[in-house]
Scaffold this active site. Structure first.
Site, PDB file in Angstrom:
ATOM      1  N   TYR A 134       0.833  -1.203   0.000  1.00 39.53           N
ATOM      2  CA  TYR A 134       0.000   0.000   0.000  1.00 39.53           C
ATOM      3  C   TYR A 134       0.866   1.251   0.000  1.00 39.53           C
ATOM      4  CZ  TYR A 134       0.383  -0.244   5.217  1.00 39.53           C
ATOM      5  OH  TYR A 134       0.819  -0.317   6.521  1.00 39.53           O
ATOM      6  N   CYS A 135       0.280   2.348  -0.472  1.00 40.85           N
ATOM      7  CA  CYS A 135       0.994   3.616  -0.672  1.00 40.85           C
ATOM      8  C   CYS A 135       2.290   3.390  -1.456  1.00 40.85           C
ATOM      9  CB  CYS A 135       1.291   4.284   0.669  1.00 40.85           C
ATOM     10  SG  CYS A 135       1.761   6.037   0.530  1.00 40.85           S
ATOM     11  N   PRO A 136       2.189   2.782  -2.663  1.00 42.76           N
ATOM     12  CA  PRO A 136       3.389   2.397  -3.411  1.00 42.76           C
ATOM     13  C   PRO A 136       4.135   3.597  -3.985  1.00 42.76           C
ATOM     14  CG  PRO A 136       1.433   2.080  -4.758  1.00 42.76           C
ATOM     15  CD  PRO A 136       0.946   2.470  -3.389  1.00 42.76           C
TER      16      PRO A 136
END
Length: 271
Positions: free
Chosen positions: A146-148
């Site tokens: 997540y939040c790449p």
């Protein structure tokens, strides 16, 4: 100790991480915004801001545009999360007591640092602080995290840290979340559930999250607690430059911070 390129040699540490924030979850982001202006106007030294929150879910600007975003925010609040949309880059991130949040607030010098160099500062700071584990850390986007981003920090393919930034006209604010304690898989699961609810099968792009792509330092290294990580971070900072440490928020800017919180909610959440 390796020097960090363009890192200030005189700065203040504002570290409230020994207790969990009871403020509005937007308080630390508003703090960064207000002190960014102060640092940019040279009314304050550069600041390293360290904090933790007991249970929050921070969305990115693109997340707020998903068709069921508002309903999903309300669903998360029903699960006990304090929910907000941040004005820096990045995507959805859950926060809890095992996540240490760090901001570097410093002048945005004309003709100085470029976009990627800002991220590099935080990458180097975290690596240098981790001492024996430094050689284990890889930089680069982790598939399924997540939040790449290009500055995902990982160990053996598992992401433990994400970095975002907010640029003002005279200051740059580089923010990182570091998963120190707890299980990365559980945090990845709640983010995946968020996108499943918020997207409503939309074709709008959003991160495809695989929970096993996330992990914490306590699962992978000898850094077992948030207190240990913060201690290592501050030891490095204090060996690096001239430091003033503060462990409470100065009330002098509280009115301006509260106004900024109101503005951020009105501008980005519109509920």
């Amino acid at each position: 100790m390796m020097p960090i390129t363009n890192f200030p040699l005189k700065f203040r540490i504002v570290d409230t991480s020994s207790t969990l924030l009871s403020h509005d979850i937007l308080f630390p982001f508003a703090f960064d915004e207000v002190y960014g202006r102060e640092v940019g106007m040279e009314r304050s030294e550069p600041i390293i801001h360290i904090w933790r929150h007991p249970r929050a879910f921070i969305m990115g600007l693109r997340d707020r545009k998903l068709p069921n975003a508002l309903e999903t925010m309300q669903w998360l609040e029903g699960q006990g999360y304090s929910v907000a949309v941040r004005n820096s880059g990045g995507a959805a991130v859950p926060l809890d007591s095992g996540v240490v949040n760090i901001s570097i607030i410093m002048p945005n010098l004309k003709g100085g640092m470029e976009f990627r160099q800002d991220f590099e500062l935080m990458y180097q700071l975290i690596c240098e602080s981790m001492k024996n584990e430094m050689s284990l850390v890889n930089k680069g986007e982790v598939e399924g995290a997540y939040c790449p981003g290009d500055f995902d920090l990982s160990i053996k393919g598992k992401k433990f840290c994400g970095i975002a930034q907010r640029r003002q006209s005279r200051a740059v604010i580089v923010q990182a979340f570091v998963l120190v304690e707890g299980r990365g898989k559980e945090r990845g699961t709640i983010v995946r559930e968020f996108y499943e609810h918020a997207s409503n099968s939309s074709t709008l792009g959003y991160p495809i999250v695989h929970p096993y792509s996330m992990s914490s330092l306590s699962e992978m290294t000898d850094i077992s607690t948030s207190e240990m990580f913060v201690m290592c971070l501050k030891e490095y900072l204090k060996s690096y430059g001239e430091v003033e440490e503060i462990k409470e928020y100065d009330p002098i800017y509280n009115d301006e911070i509260q106004k900024t919180i109101f503005d951020l909610r009105h501008r980005y959440e519109k509920r």
